[in-house]
Design a protein around this motif. Sequence first.
Motif, PDB file in Angstrom:
ATOM      1  N   GLY A 122       0.846  -1.183  -0.233  1.00  0.00           N
ATOM      2  CA  GLY A 122       0.092   0.158   0.010  1.00  0.00           C
ATOM      3  C   GLY A 122       0.682   1.215  -0.041  1.00  0.00           C
ATOM      4  O   GLY A 122       0.484   2.157  -0.838  1.00  0.00           O
ATOM      5  N   VAL A 123       1.837   1.329   0.740  1.00  0.00           N
ATOM      6  CA  VAL A 123       2.966   2.505   0.874  1.00  0.00           C
ATOM      7  C   VAL A 123       3.494   2.613  -0.409  1.00  0.00           C
ATOM      8  O   VAL A 123       3.767   3.566  -0.993  1.00  0.00           O
ATOM      9  CB  VAL A 123       3.876   2.327   2.138  1.00  0.00           C
ATOM     10  CG1 VAL A 123       4.770   3.261   1.819  1.00  0.00           C
ATOM     11  CG2 VAL A 123       3.083   2.345   3.306  1.00  0.00           C
ATOM     12  N   MET A 124       3.874   1.418  -1.031  1.00  0.00           N
ATOM     13  CA  MET A 124       4.735   1.593  -2.172  1.00  0.00           C
ATOM     14  C   MET A 124       3.809   1.815  -3.304  1.00  0.00           C
ATOM     15  O   MET A 124       4.436   2.615  -4.111  1.00  0.00           O
ATOM     16  CB  MET A 124       5.076  -0.100  -2.624  1.00  0.00           C
ATOM     17  CG  MET A 124       6.224  -0.093  -3.706  1.00  0.00           C
ATOM     18  SD  MET A 124       6.518  -1.897  -4.357  1.00  0.00           S
ATOM     19  CE  MET A 124       4.832  -2.362  -4.872  1.00  0.00           C
ATOM     20  N   GLY A 162       2.516   6.377  -6.831  1.00  0.00           N
ATOM     21  CA  GLY A 162       1.666   7.456  -7.374  1.00  0.00           C
ATOM     22  C   GLY A 162       2.396   8.923  -7.417  1.00  0.00           C
ATOM     23  O   GLY A 162       1.956   9.635  -8.177  1.00  0.00           O
ATOM     24  N   ALA A 163       3.543   8.897  -6.915  1.00  0.00           N
ATOM     25  CA  ALA A 163       4.399  10.224  -6.883  1.00  0.00           C
ATOM     26  C   ALA A 163       4.880  10.404  -8.397  1.00  0.00           C
ATOM     27  O   ALA A 163       5.277  11.311  -8.602  1.00  0.00           O
ATOM     28  CB  ALA A 163       5.276  10.257  -5.752  1.00  0.00           C
ATOM     29  N   ALA A 164       4.945   9.084  -9.018  1.00  0.00           N
ATOM     30  CA  ALA A 164       5.644   9.345 -10.405  1.00  0.00           C
ATOM     31  C   ALA A 164       4.972  10.165 -11.344  1.00  0.00           C
ATOM     32  O   ALA A 164       5.485  10.839 -12.085  1.00  0.00           O
ATOM     33  CB  ALA A 164       5.450   8.035 -10.963  1.00  0.00           C
ATOM     34  N   LEU A 184      -0.680   8.496  -0.536  1.00  0.00           N
ATOM     35  CA  LEU A 184       0.102   7.923   0.391  1.00  0.00           C
ATOM     36  C   LEU A 184      -0.620   7.708   1.638  1.00  0.00           C
ATOM     37  O   LEU A 184      -0.530   6.628   2.261  1.00  0.00           O
ATOM     38  CB  LEU A 184       0.958   8.812   0.534  1.00  0.00           C
ATOM     39  CG  LEU A 184       2.192   8.959  -0.326  1.00  0.00           C
ATOM     40  CD1 LEU A 184       3.274  10.214  -0.336  1.00  0.00           C
ATOM     41  CD2 LEU A 184       2.959   7.953  -0.281  1.00  0.00           C
ATOM     42  N   VAL A 185      -1.456   8.570   2.183  1.00  0.00           N
ATOM     43  CA  VAL A 185      -2.156   8.454   3.395  1.00  0.00           C
ATOM     44  C   VAL A 185      -3.186   7.115   2.974  1.00  0.00           C
ATOM     45  O   VAL A 185      -3.334   6.330   4.131  1.00  0.00           O
ATOM     46  CB  VAL A 185      -3.116   9.633   3.645  1.00  0.00           C
ATOM     47  CG1 VAL A 185      -4.100   9.199   4.972  1.00  0.00           C
ATOM     48  CG2 VAL A 185      -2.191  10.773   4.049  1.00  0.00           C
ATOM     49  N   LEU A 186      -3.864   6.993   2.064  1.00  0.00           N
ATOM     50  CA  LEU A 186      -4.999   5.996   1.931  1.00  0.00           C
ATOM     51  C   LEU A 186      -4.088   4.598   1.832  1.00  0.00           C
ATOM     52  O   LEU A 186      -4.552   3.666   1.991  1.00  0.00           O
ATOM     53  CB  LEU A 186      -5.695   6.065   0.505  1.00  0.00           C
ATOM     54  CG  LEU A 186      -6.659   7.353   0.846  1.00  0.00           C
ATOM     55  CD1 LEU A 186      -7.754   7.514  -0.285  1.00  0.00           C
ATOM     56  CD2 LEU A 186      -7.740   7.345   1.954  1.00  0.00           C
ATOM     57  N   LEU A 206      -3.548   2.620  -5.694  1.00  0.00           N
ATOM     58  CA  LEU A 206      -3.867   1.470  -4.829  1.00  0.00           C
ATOM     59  C   LEU A 206      -4.122   0.266  -5.665  1.00  0.00           C
ATOM     60  O   LEU A 206      -3.834  -0.674  -4.970  1.00  0.00           O
ATOM     61  CB  LEU A 206      -5.171   1.979  -4.152  1.00  0.00           C
ATOM     62  CG  LEU A 206      -4.891   3.398  -3.084  1.00  0.00           C
ATOM     63  CD1 LEU A 206      -6.271   3.458  -2.175  1.00  0.00           C
ATOM     64  CD2 LEU A 206      -3.715   3.287  -2.177  1.00  0.00           C
ATOM     65  N   GLN A 207      -4.544   0.177  -6.978  1.00  0.00           N
ATOM     66  CA  GLN A 207      -4.800  -0.835  -7.237  1.00  0.00           C
ATOM     67  C   GLN A 207      -3.339  -1.668  -8.021  1.00  0.00           C
ATOM     68  O   GLN A 207      -3.436  -2.715  -8.123  1.00  0.00           O
ATOM     69  CB  GLN A 207      -5.880  -0.788  -8.788  1.00  0.00           C
ATOM     70  CG  GLN A 207      -6.491  -1.949  -8.852  1.00  0.00           C
ATOM     71  CD  GLN A 207      -6.995  -2.437 -10.170  1.00  0.00           C
ATOM     72  OE1 GLN A 207      -6.302  -2.056 -11.308  1.00  0.00           O
ATOM     73  NE2 GLN A 207      -8.037  -3.156 -10.507  1.00  0.00           N
TER      74      GLN A 207
END
Length: 404
Positions: free
Chosen positions: A151-153, A158-160, A277-279, A333-334
């Motif tokens: 999840g963190v990864m 997502g930052a990309a 990131l939080v989710l 997230l997916q």
Amino acid sequence: MTVYQDRFFSARRAARSTLLVPVLGALGYAGCVIAYLPLLTLLLPLRVEQIAGDARFGVLATALIAGAVMASVSGIVFGWLSDRALERGGGRRPWIAAGLIATLASYAGIAVARTPEMLVVAVMVFQVALNAALAPLVALLAEESLDRQKGVMSGLLGAAQPFAAAIGPLLIAWTAPGLGLRLAAIGVIATLCLIPLLATSARPTAQPGGRTVAASSRDLGLAWIARLLVQIAGNVLFAYLLFFMEQFVAPSARATVPVEVGGLILAANIVPLPIALVLGRWSDRIGRRKPFLVAAALLDATGLVVMAGAQGWAVAAIGFGLYSIGWSVFLTLQIGFVMQLLPNPRRRGRDLGLINLSNTAPVLIGPALAWGLATPQSFAPLLLTLAALSLAGGIAMLGVKGRK
């Protein structure tokens, strides 16, 4: 040093070690996104407009569709080749490095293209080269990160998108150089992002219980369909956003639209980053991802409906912002969710290449929808269709039974 102190510092070192691949992997993934996002969302449409003029819709659609076909095939092939290399005692990093070099070389073909036909072929070559790096990279992330970190990864991956989106406006605002120098700048940044990961050694991580829990083919199929439906909207919107926003300005002011659209893409991609990131961390802690995925798809569809009804730039931008949050959170997230559904640890590259068809197949479907439903004066039918598809993607996730 006492035994307890030694254990404490050993545990801290182990924690840092397990986070190394997610962090460096996310940076490397950002390099791959940087390699294509500014090109396909801003530089390519501008180049198509210069070469094709009024035929730009058809030429851009042809380039995207042909490129997607090559990306679909090459993603599976290079994923499988990196699987074989791993089985024979090699690794995935040499394949990533070779793909990076090929991608840098492919930019030359795009820069020198002077006809629509040349440009389409150059985009096809570029997609093959890019996926030679990207397919092994995603497989590496799946096998060298723990399930409890996915999840963190995913949030880091997502930052990309915003990182890459920041490059586009800078390149457009940089008015002096031509296309070749802009592509060279993209190549340098992408290389700097990938070097830290390539400099590390392989560190496959054993999952608790020996392997990832296998999912049914039905679960994998539903997850694939859901991602496909949501990705269709993304591929259409980011490819045609420049043309969509042009309808809200006078013809005399259209010279400023690329810079404004680039800024809009940047802002819309930065906002979802902390949310994802939080989710992602939240989903790791509670062991549930589907509620977040369904809510994100609903927000995605809402933003598209707002865009469909927009009569001015401001409302269209708000709708795009809502859409971008939902779209980015869902896809981010997916990524981790799908990695946990992979049934065969020895064929991660091949299987993720097949899953990647849900990312590339929309480029085959999306331009056809845009061509049939949109005109330079009206995008509403297209946007409402995309909203329905995104909502259907979120609902499809509810059918996955193997994971919560």
